[in-house]
Enzyme design. Sequence first.
Site, short mmCIF file in Angstrom:
data_model
loop_
_atom_site.label_atom_id
_atom_site.label_comp_id
_atom_site.label_asym_id
_atom_site.label_seq_id
_atom_site.Cartn_x
_atom_site.Cartn_y
_atom_site.Cartn_z
CG LEU A 20 -1.82 1.26 1.31
CD1 LEU A 20 -2.79 1.34 0.13
CD2 LEU A 20 -2.59 1.27 2.62
CE1 TYR A 21 6.16 5.22 1.83
CE2 TYR A 21 7.43 3.61 0.57
CZ TYR A 21 7.31 4.87 1.13
OH TYR A 21 8.32 5.78 0.96
#
Length: 426
Positions: free
Chosen positions: A237-238
């Site tokens: 997700l980062y």
Amino acid sequence: MLHNMDNTPSSPGKSKMEKRTRWQTSLQKLTFWSILSMGVIYFVFFRAPSSFTSDTSRRSLRTYGYGGAAWEKKIRSSAAVTSKNGVSVLVTGAAGFVGSHVSIALKNRGDGALGLDNFNDYYDPSLKRGRQALLAKQGVFIVEGDINDVSLLKKLFEVVPFTHVMHLAAQAGVRYAMENPGSYVHSNIAGFVNLLEVCKSVEPQPAIVWASSSSVYGLNTKVPFSEKDRTDQPASLYAATKKAGEEIAHTYNHIYGLSLTGLRFFTVYGPWGRPDMAYFFFTKDILKGNTIPIFEGANHGTVARDFTYIDDIVKGCLGALDTAEKSTGSGGKKRAPAQLRVFNLGNTSPVPVTDLVSILERLLKVKAKRNVMRMPRNGDVQFTHANISYAKREFGYKPTTNLETGLKNFVRWYLNYYSAGKKADQ
């Protein structure tokens, strides 16, 4: 170019199967960005920071006291240019690892540098306070506030007409995204949009250099990683929020004429670094006699990183800043095409993590207790390697610090910092 997809038109001889594959790939990309966009809308408009869970609220927008003549005087003094051709820079995330080093470098060469940081507790805030004290000695003032605070951002631009923004504020860490995804959307997407919204409307518009990440290359297997490679397969997700930031930058450049330069950092390390990085907590655990995890890929594959020393990263940041062209908008409207770039900032010499540990053992004179294990499915990738030819061509970027030298400097700082009344387990 930020869009690295193969846009070669189909030839009449392509089979139906190839066409179907392209259609499926396009659909997958459309689905991914649609889901991400909906997530942004949900978090920005339907989840106010105060409604976050207790775990995320500590990183959400807080109310800070600011304003007044004395406060504005500190801002003007910090942002004052002292060299003939200097620039005035707003540095977000100035109490962070890269932000603090960049702020000092700017001030030392006669540029104006004002910091902005919310001092969140993703890792021990005392380390950020230590950096803040270091910056204060150099004449850099850090405003305590959040990039999601639009009123504060507008106020800062009213006090100082910044020529440039060095946007380094972000929620960092690949693994933590699995625990607290909301903080990544809040900081890396919503916060970036808030900053761009303010910058598009101020007069004059500043040129913006901002931190993307090497993580955008995701599951890409072609090495070394080039800015022309595909970046539509994020492994975390980062990484997805950083890739989304690059697309958002493209939008604000296209519509509002903002000059935007993205920097894809490759595993930055060095003194005053982040405690959540492997080299940092390896050092702590080796000294304490704790076992350290050494990950390996499939079939006992080597896990390696393009470790880049902080001084080299700072040179790249300043090079990007110095070659950033002026934004072309006025009154929130684009007047002419504006500069849009993205660069890799790496060391070009990937080093296996096992070698990193061996270097630390020699420097610390302590044998590490290693626990070799399979790399978990937490968003980490097995290998990173930067192609830096573009940055070298545009502003002469050339890293000069090898891993052993850089780690020697880090270990010297670490032992000094944590022996001066500090606790290594912080």
